[in-house]
Every structure is written in structure tokens, then in C-alpha cells.
Write a protein that holds these residues in place. Structure first.
Motif, PDB file in Angstrom:
ATOM      1  N   HIS A  29       0.833  -1.206   0.000  1.00  0.00           N
ATOM      2  CA  HIS A  29       0.000   0.000   0.000  1.00  0.00           C
ATOM      3  C   HIS A  29       0.868   1.256   0.000  1.00  0.00           C
ATOM      4  CE1 HIS A  29      -2.656   3.062   1.848  1.00  0.00           C
ATOM      5  NE2 HIS A  29      -3.564   2.482   1.075  1.00  0.00           N
ATOM      6  N   ARG A  33       1.444   4.215  -2.955  1.00  0.00           N
ATOM      7  CA  ARG A  33       1.268   5.648  -2.687  1.00  0.00           C
ATOM      8  C   ARG A  33       2.524   6.442  -3.048  1.00  0.00           C
ATOM      9  NH1 ARG A  33       0.854   7.548   2.109  1.00  0.00           N
ATOM     10  NH2 ARG A  33      -0.186   9.414   1.404  1.00  0.00           N
ATOM     11  N   ARG A  72      -4.689   9.967  -2.557  1.00  0.00           N
ATOM     12  CA  ARG A  72      -5.596   9.643  -1.456  1.00  0.00           C
ATOM     13  C   ARG A  72      -5.121   8.372  -0.763  1.00  0.00           C
ATOM     14  NH1 ARG A  72     -11.578  10.242  -3.781  1.00  0.00           N
ATOM     15  NH2 ARG A  72     -10.867   8.571  -5.106  1.00  0.00           N
ATOM     16  N   ARG A  73      -5.105   8.430   0.563  1.00  0.00           N
ATOM     17  CA  ARG A  73      -4.586   7.326   1.380  1.00  0.00           C
ATOM     18  C   ARG A  73      -5.507   6.112   1.349  1.00  0.00           C
ATOM     19  NH1 ARG A  73      -0.722   6.765   4.994  1.00  0.00           N
ATOM     20  NH2 ARG A  73      -0.261   8.962   5.116  1.00  0.00           N
ATOM     21  N   ARG A  74      -6.775   6.302   1.615  1.00  0.00           N
ATOM     22  CA  ARG A  74      -7.679   5.162   1.730  1.00  0.00           C
ATOM     23  C   ARG A  74      -7.916   4.494   0.378  1.00  0.00           C
ATOM     24  NH1 ARG A  74     -12.468   7.080   4.422  1.00  0.00           N
ATOM     25  NH2 ARG A  74     -11.225   6.879   6.288  1.00  0.00           N
ATOM     26  N   GLU A  75      -8.145   5.302  -0.654  1.00  0.00           N
ATOM     27  CA  GLU A  75      -8.456   4.751  -1.968  1.00  0.00           C
ATOM     28  C   GLU A  75      -7.202   4.352  -2.738  1.00  0.00           C
ATOM     29  OE1 GLU A  75      -9.534   7.602  -0.775  1.00  0.00           O
ATOM     30  OE2 GLU A  75     -11.702   7.450  -0.658  1.00  0.00           O
ATOM     31  N   THR A  76      -6.057   4.825  -2.311  1.00  0.00           N
ATOM     32  CA  THR A  76      -4.771   4.592  -2.967  1.00  0.00           C
ATOM     33  C   THR A  76      -4.865   4.928  -4.458  1.00  0.00           C
ATOM     34  OG1 THR A  76      -4.520   2.741  -1.441  1.00  0.00           O
ATOM     35  CG2 THR A  76      -2.814   3.024  -3.053  1.00  0.00           C
ATOM     36  N   ASP A  77      -5.268   6.151  -4.720  1.00  0.00           N
ATOM     37  CA  ASP A  77      -5.324   6.579  -6.115  1.00  0.00           C
ATOM     38  C   ASP A  77      -4.787   8.000  -6.227  1.00  0.00           C
ATOM     39  OD1 ASP A  77      -7.399   8.018  -5.006  1.00  0.00           O
ATOM     40  OD2 ASP A  77      -8.905   7.391  -6.446  1.00  0.00           O
TER      41      ASP A  77
END
Length: 149
Positions: A29, A33, A72-77
Motif C-alpha cells: 500500500h 502511494r 488519497r490514502r484510503r483509496e490509494t489513487d
């Protein structure tokens, strides 16, 4: 950067089970990022170079603030685009009835596809070596834009 999860060890009937799944998921992850952050920096730099060559934009001091990115951290996009109410917006990228499409962002991405693949490959190949992966993940960079452009 969040703490790296520890290895889980379980002993049962004289057998020790070791699980690195949480640690591996975390590293994957964070590598994704970090790779997206480097891609965004490259694209923004190249996009600003192209935009400065456009008529009337050479001396525009607000040009550097026109193009921004967010990882974006949660969506990793990666979200890459122009800031609201700047000279370069969706109308200029996509075009309107009165204005032709410029396609500056799309064109920059397509022209730099080989560099994007190279950057992504560099980070994702580090999954095999934990120390290399941790070294590639930059703890000081949390998604801010380059301010020195």
C-alpha cells in the motif's frame, strides 16, 4: 507514515506459525502511494513546462497553482487536475461550444507513459526487498504539492 505492522507469531502444539501478511499489505500500500506521488510530481513538472510555452502564459505567476494533485490514502489513487477558479479548468481541457479542447493534461499523461511505467516498476519491484521498500517510502511526503515551482 504509519507504523509498520509487526510479524504475528503463533505457537501451537510445538509448531510456530509466522504471518507477515499485515506487514506485506502495508508495504505494498505504501509503495503504491509513494509511486503515485513520484508520478504526480513528474506530470506536474512536465505539465507546467508545456503550459508555460502557451501564448500569454510565460509570465503568469499563478500558473504553478493551477495544476495540483492529491494522492488519497484510503483509496490509494491519484487525482490530478486543475484547481477551481484557475485559468485552466475543465472547460479548457475538454472544450466547450465556444472554445476548442486543449487536452493539456491528457496529452501530458500520454506523452509520459513510458516514464510513468518506469517509476511504477521501480517502486513495485522493491516489494521483494523489505529494506529497499522502506527506503523508497518517504515518511515526510504526505500528499502536498511542490511549492518551489
Amino acid at each position: 507514515m504509519a507504523r509498520i505492522p509487526r510479524t504475528v507469531k503463533i505457537k501451537k502444539d510445538g509448531v510456530e506459525f509466522t504471518s507477515n501478511v499485515d506487514k506485506a499489505n502495508f508495504l505494498i500500500h505504501e509503495l503504491i502511494r509513494a509511486a503515485l506521488m513520484d508520478v504526480a510530481k513528474l506530470l506536474r513538472r512536465r505539465l507546467l513546462q508545456k503550459a508555460r510555452k502557451m501564448p500569454g502564459m510565460r509570465r503568469n505567476r499563478r500558473l504553478g497553482k493551477a495544476f495540483q494533485y492529491w494522492v488519497r490514502r484510503r483509496e490509494t489513487d491519484l487525482i490530478f487536475g486543475s484547481k477551481h477558479d484557475t485559468w485552466y479548468g475543465a472547460d479548457q481541457e475538454l472544450g466547450t461550444r465556444n472554445q476548442p479542447a486543449r487536452g493539456l493534461i491528457k496529452g501530458t499523461v500520454m506523452e509520459n507513459m513510458d516514464d510513468i511505467r518506469r517509476i511504477q516498476g521501480q517502486y513495485l519491484s522493491a516489494i521483494e526487498a523489505e529494506n529497499k521498500a522502506i527506503g523508497l517510502i518517504d515518511p515526510d511526503n504526505e500528499g502536498d504539492n511542490d511549492e518551489n515551482d
